[in-house]
Every structure is written in structure tokens, then in C-alpha cells.
Design a protein around this motif. Structure first.
Motif, PDB file in Angstrom:
ATOM      1  N   UNK A 238       0.833  -1.203   0.000  1.00 50.79           N
ATOM      2  CA  UNK A 238       0.000   0.000   0.000  1.00 50.79           C
ATOM      3  C   UNK A 238       0.867   1.252   0.000  1.00 50.79           C
ATOM      4  N   UNK A 239       1.920   1.248   0.798  1.00 48.30           N
ATOM      5  CA  UNK A 239       2.832   2.393   0.843  1.00 48.30           C
ATOM      6  C   UNK A 239       3.517   2.591  -0.512  1.00 48.30           C
TER       7      UNK A 239
ATOM      8  N   UNK B  83       3.149   5.968  -2.875  1.00 45.78           N
ATOM      9  CA  UNK B  83       4.322   6.740  -3.291  1.00 45.78           C
ATOM     10  C   UNK B  83       4.470   6.779  -4.806  1.00 45.78           C
ATOM     11  N   UNK B  84       4.193   5.672  -5.488  1.00 47.11           N
ATOM     12  CA  UNK B  84       4.323   5.670  -6.950  1.00 47.11           C
ATOM     13  C   UNK B  84       3.232   6.510  -7.601  1.00 47.11           C
TER      14      UNK B  84
ATOM     15  N   UNK C  19       3.341  10.143 -10.622  1.00 51.17           N
ATOM     16  CA  UNK C  19       2.729  10.174 -11.945  1.00 51.17           C
ATOM     17  C   UNK C  19       2.503  11.581 -12.483  1.00 51.17           C
ATOM     18  N   UNK C  20       1.927  12.512 -11.746  1.00 47.83           N
ATOM     19  CA  UNK C  20       1.745  13.862 -12.295  1.00 47.83           C
ATOM     20  C   UNK C  20       3.087  14.532 -12.633  1.00 47.83           C
TER      21      UNK C  20
END
Length: 87
Positions: free
Chosen positions: A7-8, A12-13, A17-18
């Protein structure tokens, strides 16, 4: 514990993305004006001309006549003989 780590990792990934979209230039035009059709066409023509110039510079020199080839061959043989004498 694994579920928490996964989940972490997903959280974080997802935050990156933006930022990646902005680096690629997919941010909707905030980097400035887009190229007009006329500018794009001019750029294509410039690139074609550059490739033509590059191809022209790679052209082979005109071929030598048989007499010129024989003279060149003889000159090279003479030069090689002279080099062997000076060794």
C-alpha cells in the motif's frame, strides 16, 4: 506487514505520476505555444535540406581514367620503395 508495504509503495508511486507527465510535456501546453502548421512545415523542409546537403557531401569523387590510375599506382609504388630505402 506485506500489505502495508504494498500500500505504501502504491501511494508513493501514484504521487510521481503527475510529475512524470510534466517532464514529458503532456501538461496541456504550459510549456509555451504549440508549433503552427506553417512552422512545422518549415521545419520539415529545413530537415529535408539538411539531409540533402549531408548526402551531397558523401558523394564519391569522379572516377580516374585508366592512365590516371596507372600513374597513381606507380607513384604509390615509388613512394613505398623510397620508404623502404630510408629504413
Amino acid at each position: 506487514m506485506r500489505a502495508l508495504a504494498v500500500a505504501l509503495l502504491l501511494v508513493l508511486s501514484a504521487q510521481d505520476l503527475p510529475a512524470q507527465d510534466k517532464r514529458r510535456g503532456n501538461d496541456g501546453g504550459s510549456r509555451g505555444e504549440r508549433m503552427s502548421d506553417a512552422e512545422r512545415q518549415r521545419m520539415r523542409e529545413d530537415m529535408r535540406e539538411a539531409y540533402r546537403d549531408r548526402d551531397r557531401s558523401r558523394e564519391r569523387p569522379p572516377e580516374l581514367s585508366p592512365q590516371e590510375r596507372d600513374k597513381l599506382r606507380q607513384d604509390i609504388q615509388d613512394a613505398n620503395r623510397d620508404l623502404r630505402r630510408f629504413r
